[in-house]
Design an enzyme around this catalytic site. Sequence first.
Site, PDB file in Angstrom:
ATOM      1  N   ASP B  52       0.824  -1.212   0.000  1.00  0.00           N
ATOM      2  CA  ASP B  52       0.000   0.000   0.000  1.00  0.00           C
ATOM      3  C   ASP B  52       0.861   1.266   0.000  1.00  0.00           C
ATOM      4  O   ASP B  52       2.028   1.246   0.359  1.00  0.00           O
ATOM      5  CB  ASP B  52      -0.871   0.015   1.263  1.00  0.00           C
ATOM      6  CG  ASP B  52      -1.983  -1.021   1.190  1.00  0.00           C
ATOM      7  OD1 ASP B  52      -2.000  -1.810   0.230  1.00  0.00           O
ATOM      8  OD2 ASP B  52      -2.829  -1.043   2.113  1.00  0.00           O
ATOM      9  N   HIS B 195       3.775  -2.064   3.251  1.00  0.00           N
ATOM     10  CA  HIS B 195       3.770  -0.678   2.755  1.00  0.00           C
ATOM     11  C   HIS B 195       5.106  -0.402   2.077  1.00  0.00           C
ATOM     12  O   HIS B 195       6.157  -0.604   2.701  1.00  0.00           O
ATOM     13  CB  HIS B 195       3.532   0.306   3.909  1.00  0.00           C
ATOM     14  CG  HIS B 195       2.178   0.141   4.523  1.00  0.00           C
ATOM     15  ND1 HIS B 195       1.914  -0.828   5.477  1.00  0.00           N
ATOM     16  CD2 HIS B 195       0.999   0.779   4.288  1.00  0.00           C
ATOM     17  CE1 HIS B 195       0.646  -0.765   5.807  1.00  0.00           C
ATOM     18  NE2 HIS B 195       0.056   0.207   5.109  1.00  0.00           N
TER      19      HIS B 195
END
Lengths: 421, 231
Positions: B52, B195
């Site tokens: 993400d 991430h």
Amino acid sequence: MKIKFFITMLFAMIWLFISTYFAIWWANDVSNYLPSFYVWWVIIGIALLPGFLMSAMFFSNIIHFKLKKHPNTCQDTSVIICAYNEEETIEKTIKCICDQEYTGNIRILVVDNKSTDTTKIKILSMIKNHYSNCTIEYVYCDKPGKSNALNCGLALVKTKHFITVDADTFLHNCAIQKIINHIENKKCSCVAGNLLVYNVKETFVTKMQNYDYLLSIAAIKRFQGSYQTTLVAQGAFSAYNTCDVKDVGGWEDCLGEDIVLTYQLLEQKKISTYEPSAVGYTTTPTTINTLYNQRKRWAIGMIEGLSSVNACKGSYYLKYFTLVNYCIIYLDLAFIFGFIPGIILAFYGYYYFVGCLTLFALLISIIMFLSFYFFQKQLNIPFKNSLVGFICFLFFFQFIQSAASLHGYFTKFTKGKEFWK
Amino acid sequence: MRIKNRYFILILILSIFITSFYLLYHLDKRFNPKPITFNIDENKPTIALTFDDGPNSSYTQNILDVLYEYNVPATFFICGKNIEGNEKLIKQMIASGHELGNHTYNHPDLTTLSNAEIINEFSLTQEKLYEANFDYTLKYVRPPYGRYDENIQNLYQEQLILWQIDSGDWENINEIDIINNVVESVKHGDIIVFHDDNNTTSKALKNIIIKLKDEGYQFTTVTNLLQLLHI
């Protein structure tokens, strides 16, 4: 002088520290995509090192902005002019010296280096004229080569100081007074004059060179001269102490004879400086071809100078400026094999070496050049301007300079032969 | 111009072009890699790695390098605001065979927004991708922070993708903790969230892939995983 040099280096180191801080981020980013050794080699060569050298020069010239004036001297002096097929310019060169506003007597030794044109006739016709404080002598040197011609002239010099002027260089009317004032009062071995371009308007090549002489060469000489270590007292217009030059045996038979001589003087811990108010206008190459050959010769001369002496014997300043000269070879390589490929990559959308930051660097360069320009302006010496010339100088000059220099280094390292004319 | 000069300049120009060509070739290989090839064995445990908040100019490249090195396809939930300036990374993701998902434009907490604002957040990212000349439709959406409500679920239904395992890399924990978070609780059919906006993830990722491969796990994109699970 030591304190000023220390402050200059401190400023340059701070600049280097800040730029390295940003360069680490830049290099790490680009290293994601290109070999990291190459990336660092290019970034050091096109950004960090030039930034350090330029900032040192800029700061030093700022703290030495005020022009030093020396009391007038009226001692007699000699001028050596070497001529090889210089029929077009020799008369004007001699006339400019005869018209000098100089308080002492000037003995002009025009050394004809086996000219095959009408140079001799032109010189002899000038001898017939009468000048109040000036005598002209014709000297014939049958050994070809500029160093031989200069040594012929040197053997006839009887004055404490003498000046060398190229046969296509025209002196400003108080140039001799200024340069002799400097060498006499500062007790120097040699003093380089401030050379500007005579034939500015001739072609775009001369227009470009106008700014190279006005902004780059003059700024470097002023920086080096501030620490009594001007590395090149150029043969085109410089003053020398006769005894010191004779002590080192005059000029060596090589392409960069003036560079080698200056290095030899510096190695003996003699003083070599620069006089910005002593101005001469030199005729510069008018085509890219001749400019390329000239710069190639200069590069060979630089290597000859570097290899002829042991800089470790000289002062700290000599060591620093010699190291800078070695760096120039690396900078030229980085420009050709780093910056130019960087431009090509930018055309393909990869702004890794050339991009927005280059424009920022260009802006900083313009600011530096402006400071050099205003220094020259305060001398109240006439010089011509050309916007086209400045733009060409800014964007194209380095390509010719670096390519020719690399050719020069290559020729020297491979023992190739080059000739004066 | 003298012949010697001509030869030298010619050689110089040639050398410059060879250098430039080598660099361009290197970059082309980097940004247009061959797609990652993978065959799914239905009998082996399969999981999907997702990333993400990218693309990130400093860290995503390292993630892509690790994935490429170990032949692992993944799904990147990108933020619209990060597209500009990182087009080459996106190009590389698509060329490598990774999947892209929509993680909103500004990364807001969607539960505080109106329906129109929520739709706008997702559609802006898709538009930005088209604007950047990527003919790629983002199939799945993922709400930032994993926060969503019934309203968001109704809006996007099957398109809404969350995760089963949180690597915890957003908590500034160390590499070992990230590895443990994943390896200790992973099971067949899991979607794992990472991430690509920090350096620790790429370091941990390499070890996670090695350990899970040793345990017999195979990796695929979210689309393939859902197909495999018949969802």
